[in-house]
Design an enzyme around this catalytic site. Structure first.
Site, mmCIF file in Angstrom:
data_model
loop_
_atom_site.group_PDB
_atom_site.id
_atom_site.type_symbol
_atom_site.label_atom_id
_atom_site.label_comp_id
_atom_site.label_asym_id
_atom_site.label_seq_id
_atom_site.Cartn_x
_atom_site.Cartn_y
_atom_site.Cartn_z
ATOM 1 N N CYS A 51 55.392 132.050 -77.702
ATOM 2 C CA CYS A 51 54.134 131.299 -77.690
ATOM 3 C C CYS A 51 53.691 131.040 -79.133
ATOM 4 C CB CYS A 51 53.062 132.093 -76.943
ATOM 5 S SG CYS A 51 51.501 131.207 -76.844
ATOM 6 N N CYS A 55 47.517 135.461 -80.715
ATOM 7 C CA CYS A 55 46.642 136.480 -80.105
ATOM 8 C C CYS A 55 47.186 137.861 -80.487
ATOM 9 C CB CYS A 55 46.601 136.304 -78.596
ATOM 10 S SG CYS A 55 46.269 134.592 -78.104
ATOM 11 N N CYS A 58 49.102 140.291 -77.984
ATOM 12 C CA CYS A 58 50.020 139.754 -76.983
ATOM 13 C C CYS A 58 51.500 139.909 -77.345
ATOM 14 C CB CYS A 58 49.699 138.282 -76.743
ATOM 15 S SG CYS A 58 50.724 137.573 -75.444
ATOM 16 N N CYS A 95 49.269 134.184 -58.709
ATOM 17 C CA CYS A 95 48.886 133.657 -60.015
ATOM 18 C C CYS A 95 50.152 133.481 -60.862
ATOM 19 C CB CYS A 95 47.947 134.615 -60.722
ATOM 20 S SG CYS A 95 46.574 135.145 -59.691
ATOM 21 N N CYS A 126 46.643 130.259 -58.503
ATOM 22 C CA CYS A 126 45.934 130.305 -59.788
ATOM 23 C C CYS A 126 47.004 130.147 -60.860
ATOM 24 C CB CYS A 126 45.228 131.653 -59.947
ATOM 25 S SG CYS A 126 44.396 131.855 -61.530
ATOM 26 N N CYS A 186 38.626 131.164 -63.379
ATOM 27 C CA CYS A 186 38.894 132.591 -63.534
ATOM 28 C C CYS A 186 38.776 132.842 -65.036
ATOM 29 C CB CYS A 186 40.291 132.912 -63.021
ATOM 30 S SG CYS A 186 40.774 134.616 -63.311
ATOM 31 N N ARG A 258 37.998 141.365 -61.243
ATOM 32 C CA ARG A 258 39.384 141.843 -61.156
ATOM 33 C C ARG A 258 39.651 142.924 -62.186
ATOM 34 N NH1 ARG A 258 41.295 138.404 -57.931
ATOM 35 N NH2 ARG A 258 40.227 136.417 -57.886
HETATM 36 S S1 SF4 Z 1 47.725 135.502 -74.804
HETATM 37 FE FE1 SF4 Z 1 49.898 135.444 -75.448
HETATM 38 S S2 SF4 Z 1 50.805 133.878 -74.139
HETATM 39 FE FE2 SF4 Z 1 48.586 133.580 -74.029
HETATM 40 S S3 SF4 Z 1 48.102 132.111 -75.629
HETATM 41 FE FE3 SF4 Z 1 47.880 134.128 -76.596
HETATM 42 S S4 SF4 Z 1 49.905 134.539 -77.512
HETATM 43 FE FE4 SF4 Z 1 50.191 132.869 -76.044
#
Ligand code: SF4
Length: 313
Positions: A51, A55, A58, A95, A126, A186, A258
């Protein structure tokens, strides 16, 4: 007319004696839900890793070195097999999550087909696919999608310390497109991102200030992933998690709350506290996207022990 909460009001609820807080939350919960029922959902990662977002919590971010194995978008049959299994395990909602900044235009038709096919199995749907524009939100609605997940994650003030590749306003824009398309929202957050108690209160306040209130609020307890910047973050006190859930139940009486990531290491007693505070949905299965989850066997035993039941599809 929707109640406009103030910081002081939310803080007063959040900080009150635990016995009073949980009593209020449970009293409100019983006005809107059967207090013996927990809604079971299943979450599948349909496109994993690489990705472009950063984040800091993550495992799927391409910015960090984690043990995660990347996977391209799964084909429809593989997804449908998982959806059938989810239905057999008692899930009500299926989901699907993809690690994208935004869903690629060339995949929209395919995604619409997948959503239609999962719905045809008799499951609610979802998806969480990253940022959407207005047209993409409409395309998903046209395919019959029920919910779109897009979390605020944390307070507006703490957000830039966790994610820098998209702004808080980007999140709000996507949530507005989702609401305008007529999809259910959500939207929740993650606790344990190094935020303060004030951030947690502001997160709940900001959730209540969205143009349309979320129908579903996932509350995640950070799973600390080795290789991510938050891999050794300080573990949040369980009582804070219960306070967030109870305050959310009081502020959002009709939303499904949740209890999401981070259940694997939660004790039975902590689960019981969260359900007393108004959480009424969990994710089944051994995996939650890419992280370990509690597992069906444990959940069956837990429900039996607590005298609760998983609502069936
Ligand atoms: S939470 Fe993870 S998968 Fe979702 S946008 Fe952020 S880096 Fe990408």
């Amino acid at each position: 007319m929707l109640k406009q909460w103030t910081y002081v009001e939310v803080e007063q609820i959040y900080q009150q004696a635990m016995t009073e807080l949980v009593f209020q939350a449970q009293s409100i919960h019983r006005q809107h839900f059967n207090n013996h029922e927990i809604e079971p959902c299943v979450l599948l990662s349909i496109k994993t890793g690489a990705c472009p977002e950063d984040c800091k919590y993550c495992s799927q971010s391409g910015h960090y070195k984690t043990a995660l194995e990347k996977e391209k978008l799964l084909d429809k049959e593989a997804i449908l097999n998982k959806a059938r299994e989810a239905k057999e395990s008692g899930a009500k909602r299926f989901c699907m999550g993809a690690a994208w900044r935004s869903p690629p235009e060339k995949e929209m038709e395919n995604l619409q087909d997948i959503i239609k096919s999962v719905k045809a199995l008799g499951l609610e749907t979802c998806v969480t696919l990253g940022m959407l524009n207005a047209n993409q939100a409409k395309q998903l609605k046209d395919a019959g999608l029920d919910y779109y997940n897009h979390n605020l994650d944390t307070s507006k003030a703490h957000y830039p310390k966790v994610i820098t590749t998209r702004t808080y306003q980007d999140r709000i824009d996507t949530l507005n497109h989702v609401a305008n398309a007529g999809l259910k929202t959500c939207c929740g957050g993650i606790l344990g991102l190094g935020e303060t108690k004030e951030d947690r209160i502001n997160f709940l306040l900001e959730l209540s200030q969205l143009d349309k209130l979320p129908e579903s609020i996932p509350i995640n307890n950070l799973i600390r992933i080795a290789g991510t910047p938050l891999g050794d973050a300080k573990v949040i006190d369980n009582i804070e998690i219960v306070r967030v859930i109870a305050t959310a139940r009081i502020m959002f009486p009709q939303a499904m709350i949740r209890l999401s990531a981070g259940r694997k290491n939660m004790s039975d007693e902590m689960h019981a506290m969260c359900f007393m505070a108004g959480a009424n949905s969990i994710f089944l299965g051994d995996k939650l996207l890419t992280a370990e989850n509690a597992g069906d066997n444990r959940d069956q035993l837990l429900m039996a022990k607590l005298g609760l039941s998983l609502e069936t599809a």
